[in-house]
Design an enzyme around this catalytic site. Structure first.
Site, PDB file in Angstrom:
ATOM      1  N   ASP A   1      -0.018   1.453   4.032  1.00  0.00           N
ATOM      2  CA  ASP A   1       0.239   0.072   4.423  1.00  0.00           C
ATOM      3  C   ASP A   1       0.101  -0.802   3.181  1.00  0.00           C
ATOM      4  OD1 ASP A   1       0.702  -2.191   5.870  1.00  0.00           O
ATOM      5  OD2 ASP A   1      -1.151  -2.124   7.024  1.00  0.00           O
TER       6      ASP A   1
ATOM      7  N   ASP B   1       6.985  -2.300   4.962  1.00  0.00           N
ATOM      8  CA  ASP B   1       5.739  -2.191   4.203  1.00  0.00           C
ATOM      9  C   ASP B   1       4.748  -1.156   4.726  1.00  0.00           C
ATOM     10  OD1 ASP B   1       5.212  -3.616   6.494  1.00  0.00           O
ATOM     11  OD2 ASP B   1       3.841  -5.034   5.544  1.00  0.00           O
ATOM     12  N   GLU B   2       5.142  -0.335   5.678  1.00  0.00           N
ATOM     13  CA  GLU B   2       4.213   0.693   6.142  1.00  0.00           C
ATOM     14  C   GLU B   2       4.964   1.901   6.686  1.00  0.00           C
ATOM     15  OE1 GLU B   2       1.818  -0.064   9.678  1.00  0.00           O
ATOM     16  OE2 GLU B   2       3.083  -1.785  10.170  1.00  0.00           O
TER      17      GLU B   2
END
Length: 365
Positions: A16, A110-111
């Site tokens: 993350d 983003d993860e």
């Protein structure tokens, strides 16, 4: 007998990025470093897409109305999002993931989950893989990433939050059930504010309380989510990392502090929801043809209304317009409204052809 012995042990990493959008902006503009920053919205309208850690100290967070964020942090700096840049950085990060495993399940820009049980580097220890990945991300992008390592997706996701920012944590098979037992249910991934509130009314405040409830009870009160809650309360999550997940829809919903009875107030709440849905679609280069509005009443009954157009939706105003018309079809409300949701489905890639479909995200505002 340990609850986890009946299922295969995997090595799962959840990576993350830390305050991703805001961190990219601070990386690219030195004048923004160390200052409270919000990506998206403005001082007068819209919602915050991301907040820097400097802003988070004031209570500013993503999906917060911009006017509320400015009130909490008068010195907050608003910058417009640059999704083309975020997508390019995200691609750099995924190329690093691919050096270690083909089993990558992106959740957003983003993860992502990575299954490194059998990895391309032949490395035995998942924590070392996570350290290497985070170091390579820092070297390639200048950005910090946090990671969680565990034997299933649920616990890897929970672990990635434990040592943020720029840290990592491990939850082992031995420690998993005990970790879950002491965790407040409101912090469980997959348990939104409304579900947590409902659990609290049933006397379920921690993982231990959840584990004490039989499967029949959980299925009765939480429907198809009952078996999932029954499993994760025991530290069990058998879901595999799925590199080719298909997204069927993109949705956002909000549970209100005070129930709504007025149509105009309800329509006003559609704006932030539509904005969040479209931000994701815009970042992914996708659109959709079907708008659905979800209405949950004070007694937890709910209704949905949908409309499908022949052409793909082109932006936030069109989503709001369609959702407003749909909402008006159930007015006067039969009871006060506690939650509204907006979903875009029948997705297409770049408004032409089929897109990658994935399971709908739970985007609670």
């Amino acid at each position: 007998m340990n609850d986890t012995t009946a299922i295969p042990m995997r090595k799962i990493i959840h990576v993350d990025m830390d305050a991703f959008y805001a961190s990219v902006e601070q990386r690219d503009n030195p004048e923004l470093r160390g200052k409270p920053l919000a990506v998206g919205g403005s001082a007068a309208r819209g919602v915050v897409a991301a907040a820097s850690y400097e802003a988070r100290k004031f209570g500013v967070h993503s999906a917060m109305p911009s006017i509320t964020a400015k009130r909490k942090c008068p010195d907050l700096i608003f910058v417009p999002p640059r999704f083309d840049v975020y997508k390019a950085v995200s691609q750099q990060i995924r190329e690093i993931f691919a050096e270690y495993t083909p089993l990558i399940e992106p959740l957003s820009l983003d993860e992502a989950y990575l299954d490194v049980t059998e990895n391309l580097m032949g490395m035995e220890i998942a924590t070392e893989i996570a350290l290497q990945i985070r170091a390579k991300i820092k070297q390639a992008t200048g950005l910090n990433a946090s990671a969680g390592i565990s034997y299933n997706k649920f616990l890897a996701k929970m672990a990635s939050d434990l040592n943020k920012p720029n840290g990592q944590a491990v939850i082992t098979p031995k420690n998993g059930p005990a970790f879950v037992a002491g965790l407040p249910v409101k912090k469980f991934h997959g348990v939104g504010p409304a579900t947590a509130e409902r659990m609290h009314r049933l006397g379920i405040k921690t993982g231990s309380d959840l584990k004490a409830k039989p499967l029949e009870f959980l299925s009765q009160h939480f429907g198809k989510s009952g078996p999932y809650f029954h499993s994760i309360a025991r530290g069990i999550d058998e879901r595999k990392v799925r590199p080719d997940r298909i997204r069927k829809s993109v949705g956002a919903e909000d549970t209100f502090t005070d129930d709504i009875t007025d149509l105009d107030l309800a329509i006003a709440e559609l704006g932030p929801l539509a904005d969040k849905v479209w931000r994701y679609c815009d970042a992914q280069g996708i659109s959709g043809k079907t708008v659905t509005v979800k209405i949950k009443y004070s007694d937890f009954t709910q209704a949905t209304r949908s409309r499908t157009s022949t052409l793909a939706i082109t932006g936030v105003p069109e989503i709001i317009e369609t959702a407003s018309v749909l909402l008006a079809t159930v007015y006067p409300f039969r009871r006060s409204v506690r939650l509204l949701g907006v979903t875009l489905s029948s997705l297409t890639n770049d408004q032409s052809g089929d897109c990658e479909e994935q399971r709908q995200l739970d985007l609670n505002l």
